[in-house]
Design a protein around this motif. Sequence first.
Motif, PDB file in Angstrom:
ATOM      1  N   HIS A 193       0.832  -1.202   0.000  1.00  0.00           N
ATOM      2  CA  HIS A 193       0.000   0.000   0.000  1.00  0.00           C
ATOM      3  C   HIS A 193       0.867   1.252   0.000  1.00  0.00           C
ATOM      4  O   HIS A 193       2.028   1.220   0.417  1.00  0.00           O
ATOM      5  CB  HIS A 193      -0.922   0.017   1.220  1.00  0.00           C
ATOM      6  N   ARG A 194       0.298   2.350  -0.442  1.00  0.00           N
ATOM      7  CA  ARG A 194       1.027   3.611  -0.588  1.00  0.00           C
ATOM      8  C   ARG A 194       0.456   4.691   0.341  1.00  0.00           C
ATOM      9  O   ARG A 194      -0.735   4.679   0.672  1.00  0.00           O
ATOM     10  CB  ARG A 194       0.907   4.126  -2.030  1.00  0.00           C
ATOM     11  N   LEU A 195       1.304   5.630   0.711  1.00  0.00           N
ATOM     12  CA  LEU A 195       0.831   6.878   1.321  1.00  0.00           C
ATOM     13  C   LEU A 195       0.390   7.802   0.191  1.00  0.00           C
ATOM     14  O   LEU A 195       0.823   7.639  -0.960  1.00  0.00           O
ATOM     15  CB  LEU A 195       1.937   7.509   2.159  1.00  0.00           C
ATOM     16  N   PRO A 196      -0.460   8.792   0.474  1.00  0.00           N
ATOM     17  CA  PRO A 196      -1.045   9.572  -0.624  1.00  0.00           C
ATOM     18  C   PRO A 196      -0.055  10.439  -1.382  1.00  0.00           C
ATOM     19  O   PRO A 196      -0.100  10.487  -2.613  1.00  0.00           O
ATOM     20  CB  PRO A 196      -2.111  10.419   0.077  1.00  0.00           C
ATOM     21  N   GLY A 197       0.859  11.123  -0.659  1.00  0.00           N
ATOM     22  CA  GLY A 197       1.815  11.988  -1.340  1.00  0.00           C
ATOM     23  C   GLY A 197       1.126  12.870  -2.357  1.00  0.00           C
ATOM     24  O   GLY A 197       0.096  13.487  -2.083  1.00  0.00           O
ATOM     25  N   ASN A 198       1.691  12.918  -3.561  1.00  0.00           N
ATOM     26  CA  ASN A 198       1.094  13.693  -4.654  1.00  0.00           C
ATOM     27  C   ASN A 198       0.284  12.831  -5.614  1.00  0.00           C
ATOM     28  O   ASN A 198      -0.152  13.318  -6.664  1.00  0.00           O
ATOM     29  CB  ASN A 198       2.197  14.423  -5.425  1.00  0.00           C
ATOM     30  N   THR A 199       0.111  11.556  -5.259  1.00  0.00           N
ATOM     31  CA  THR A 199      -0.666  10.645  -6.117  1.00  0.00           C
ATOM     32  C   THR A 199      -1.730   9.920  -5.288  1.00  0.00           C
ATOM     33  O   THR A 199      -1.705   8.689  -5.180  1.00  0.00           O
ATOM     34  CB  THR A 199       0.250   9.626  -6.816  1.00  0.00           C
ATOM     35  N   PRO A 200      -2.667  10.654  -4.703  1.00  0.00           N
ATOM     36  CA  PRO A 200      -3.660  10.016  -3.831  1.00  0.00           C
ATOM     37  C   PRO A 200      -4.584   9.050  -4.548  1.00  0.00           C
ATOM     38  O   PRO A 200      -5.247   8.226  -3.915  1.00  0.00           O
ATOM     39  CB  PRO A 200      -4.446  11.218  -3.275  1.00  0.00           C
ATOM     40  N   GLN A 201      -4.641   9.132  -5.897  1.00  0.00           N
ATOM     41  CA  GLN A 201      -5.492   8.216  -6.659  1.00  0.00           C
ATOM     42  C   GLN A 201      -4.946   6.799  -6.657  1.00  0.00           C
ATOM     43  O   GLN A 201      -5.673   5.852  -6.976  1.00  0.00           O
ATOM     44  CB  GLN A 201      -5.643   8.714  -8.107  1.00  0.00           C
ATOM     45  N   ARG A 202      -3.676   6.608  -6.271  1.00  0.00           N
ATOM     46  CA  ARG A 202      -3.066   5.278  -6.236  1.00  0.00           C
ATOM     47  C   ARG A 202      -3.011   4.771  -4.801  1.00  0.00           C
ATOM     48  O   ARG A 202      -2.375   5.371  -3.937  1.00  0.00           O
ATOM     49  CB  ARG A 202      -1.657   5.312  -6.824  1.00  0.00           C
ATOM     50  N   ASP A 203      -3.678   3.656  -4.540  1.00  0.00           N
ATOM     51  CA  ASP A 203      -3.689   3.064  -3.204  1.00  0.00           C
ATOM     52  C   ASP A 203      -2.579   2.050  -2.998  1.00  0.00           C
ATOM     53  O   ASP A 203      -2.164   1.797  -1.867  1.00  0.00           O
ATOM     54  CB  ASP A 203      -5.025   2.366  -2.958  1.00  0.00           C
ATOM     55  N   THR A 204      -2.134   1.413  -4.095  1.00  0.00           N
ATOM     56  CA  THR A 204      -1.151   0.334  -3.992  1.00  0.00           C
ATOM     57  C   THR A 204      -0.041   0.525  -5.017  1.00  0.00           C
ATOM     58  O   THR A 204      -0.117   1.397  -5.885  1.00  0.00           O
ATOM     59  CB  THR A 204      -1.801  -1.041  -4.248  1.00  0.00           C
ATOM     60  N   ASN A 205       0.962  -0.334  -4.918  1.00  0.00           N
ATOM     61  CA  ASN A 205       2.071  -0.318  -5.871  1.00  0.00           C
ATOM     62  C   ASN A 205       1.898  -1.361  -6.971  1.00  0.00           C
ATOM     63  O   ASN A 205       2.867  -1.715  -7.645  1.00  0.00           O
ATOM     64  CB  ASN A 205       3.395  -0.535  -5.134  1.00  0.00           C
ATOM     65  N   LEU A 206       0.683  -1.835  -7.173  1.00  0.00           N
ATOM     66  CA  LEU A 206       0.406  -2.690  -8.323  1.00  0.00           C
ATOM     67  C   LEU A 206       0.525  -1.881  -9.610  1.00  0.00           C
ATOM     68  O   LEU A 206       0.128  -0.713  -9.660  1.00  0.00           O
ATOM     69  CB  LEU A 206      -1.006  -3.275  -8.237  1.00  0.00           C
ATOM     70  N   GLU A 207       1.059  -2.518 -10.648  1.00  0.00           N
ATOM     71  CA  GLU A 207       1.154  -1.879 -11.952  1.00  0.00           C
ATOM     72  C   GLU A 207      -0.028  -2.309 -12.822  1.00  0.00           C
ATOM     73  O   GLU A 207      -0.761  -3.247 -12.487  1.00  0.00           O
ATOM     74  CB  GLU A 207       2.480  -2.256 -12.629  1.00  0.00           C
ATOM     75  N   VAL A 208      -0.216  -1.638 -13.928  1.00  0.00           N
ATOM     76  CA  VAL A 208      -1.328  -1.938 -14.831  1.00  0.00           C
ATOM     77  C   VAL A 208      -1.274  -3.413 -15.261  1.00  0.00           C
ATOM     78  O   VAL A 208      -0.226  -3.908 -15.675  1.00  0.00           O
ATOM     79  CB  VAL A 208      -1.285  -1.026 -16.079  1.00  0.00           C
ATOM     80  N   GLY A 209      -2.391  -4.088 -15.114  1.00  0.00           N
ATOM     81  CA  GLY A 209      -2.485  -5.481 -15.542  1.00  0.00           C
ATOM     82  C   GLY A 209      -2.074  -6.495 -14.501  1.00  0.00           C
ATOM     83  O   GLY A 209      -2.263  -7.695 -14.705  1.00  0.00           O
ATOM     84  N   GLU A 210      -1.504  -6.058 -13.379  1.00  0.00           N
ATOM     85  CA  GLU A 210      -1.045  -7.017 -12.372  1.00  0.00           C
ATOM     86  C   GLU A 210      -2.221  -7.538 -11.551  1.00  0.00           C
ATOM     87  O   GLU A 210      -3.130  -6.799 -11.177  1.00  0.00           O
ATOM     88  CB  GLU A 210      -0.002  -6.386 -11.460  1.00  0.00           C
ATOM     89  N   LEU A 211      -2.152  -8.818 -11.244  1.00  0.00           N
ATOM     90  CA  LEU A 211      -3.194  -9.523 -10.511  1.00  0.00           C
ATOM     91  C   LEU A 211      -2.594 -10.171  -9.272  1.00  0.00           C
ATOM     92  O   LEU A 211      -1.576 -10.866  -9.355  1.00  0.00           O
ATOM     93  CB  LEU A 211      -3.809 -10.605 -11.413  1.00  0.00           C
ATOM     94  N   ILE A 212      -3.216  -9.956  -8.127  1.00  0.00           N
ATOM     95  CA  ILE A 212      -2.807 -10.643  -6.903  1.00  0.00           C
ATOM     96  C   ILE A 212      -3.186 -12.115  -7.031  1.00  0.00           C
ATOM     97  O   ILE A 212      -4.333 -12.441  -7.353  1.00  0.00           O
ATOM     98  CB  ILE A 212      -3.488 -10.040  -5.669  1.00  0.00           C
ATOM     99  N   THR A 213      -2.231 -13.006  -6.771  1.00  0.00           N
ATOM    100  CA  THR A 213      -2.529 -14.437  -6.833  1.00  0.00           C
ATOM    101  C   THR A 213      -2.508 -15.103  -5.454  1.00  0.00           C
ATOM    102  O   THR A 213      -3.150 -16.137  -5.263  1.00  0.00           O
ATOM    103  CB  THR A 213      -1.531 -15.172  -7.747  1.00  0.00           C
ATOM    104  N   ALA A 214      -1.774 -14.522  -4.503  1.00  0.00           N
ATOM    105  CA  ALA A 214      -1.705 -15.132  -3.172  1.00  0.00           C
ATOM    106  C   ALA A 214      -1.072 -14.160  -2.186  1.00  0.00           C
ATOM    107  O   ALA A 214      -0.412 -13.185  -2.575  1.00  0.00           O
ATOM    108  CB  ALA A 214      -0.898 -16.426  -3.207  1.00  0.00           C
TER     109      ALA A 214
END
Length: 331
Positions: A193-214
Amino acid sequence: MKNFTYTRASSVKDAVQRASADRDALFIAGGTNLVDRLKVFLDEPSQLIDISRLEMKRIEKLANGGLRLGALVTNTAVADNADVRRDYPILARAILSGASQQIRNAATVGGNLLQRTRCPYYYDTAFPCNKRQPGQGCPAISGINRIHAILGASDQCVAVNPSDMSVALATLDAVVDVVGPQGKRQIPFTEFHRLPGNTPQRDTNLEVGELITAVILPPVPLAKSGVYLKLRDRTSYAFALVSVAAAIDLKGERIQDVRLALGGVAHKPWRSIEAEKFLIGKTAESTTFQQAAEIALKGATPLSDNAYKVDLAKRAIRRALTISAKGGGVA
């Protein structure tokens, strides 16, 4: 409502390929938070990619004594699992303190990690919100902010992460397995998870297309003494004003190892590494726990309506550490 297509992924690879090709696509599994957001037009995806039938529904023992929680395992299944209850009771307690039984029956491990803030300004599209659309402003900063952040906030966003499960996972040195266009990778939970900083629209460090598997739980012996303490306006189905996950390993009266994380106070589960370092080698007593609480909250910056959270968090830390030092149990 914006029209969207619905597709059912046939495999993890298929899900990732579909999401990578369409930046406006969203994965759906249990849907316990996503559907709410769709109803009020917070999310308007071009397509929903259904991953609910993929093979990620098992809890597996690992050779090193840890556990692997598939991303599609329900919250109820995790909390009821015998290995979780025995070796990671702090996680079971955190899950059982959240939502309702019906929601826990549908909500998944991966979805729990990805649920978004319950800030009322975010949910009400009549108000501007940097999390919905960067550059609009954050009305919570000068508005009604009783439930908002006191740690790690920025002038862009003061929303808090709502997950109980994630606060417990922050104390367990968990690792998030993900698959994306570039292949597999692991993200330490404290970096997920991320702190808001200057990009509050991003909650996590997942990149586009990434899927949590476990989610991987390594063997953490002190987890058996774990305590999850949740303070809220009402016991039934309410998000934390402040929560504490704590676990202590003692040798005699001295603290050999410790974990401490807070919920309801920041944009991400707040692991207090500095307080943990202070506690190592100290005597397990109320004075020591009070000092640790002061360290954990020393950077707090309360808003107009939530200064109460500072003292509430300190008291909760003292109580959780005290109970853990006595062997854990229900707080």
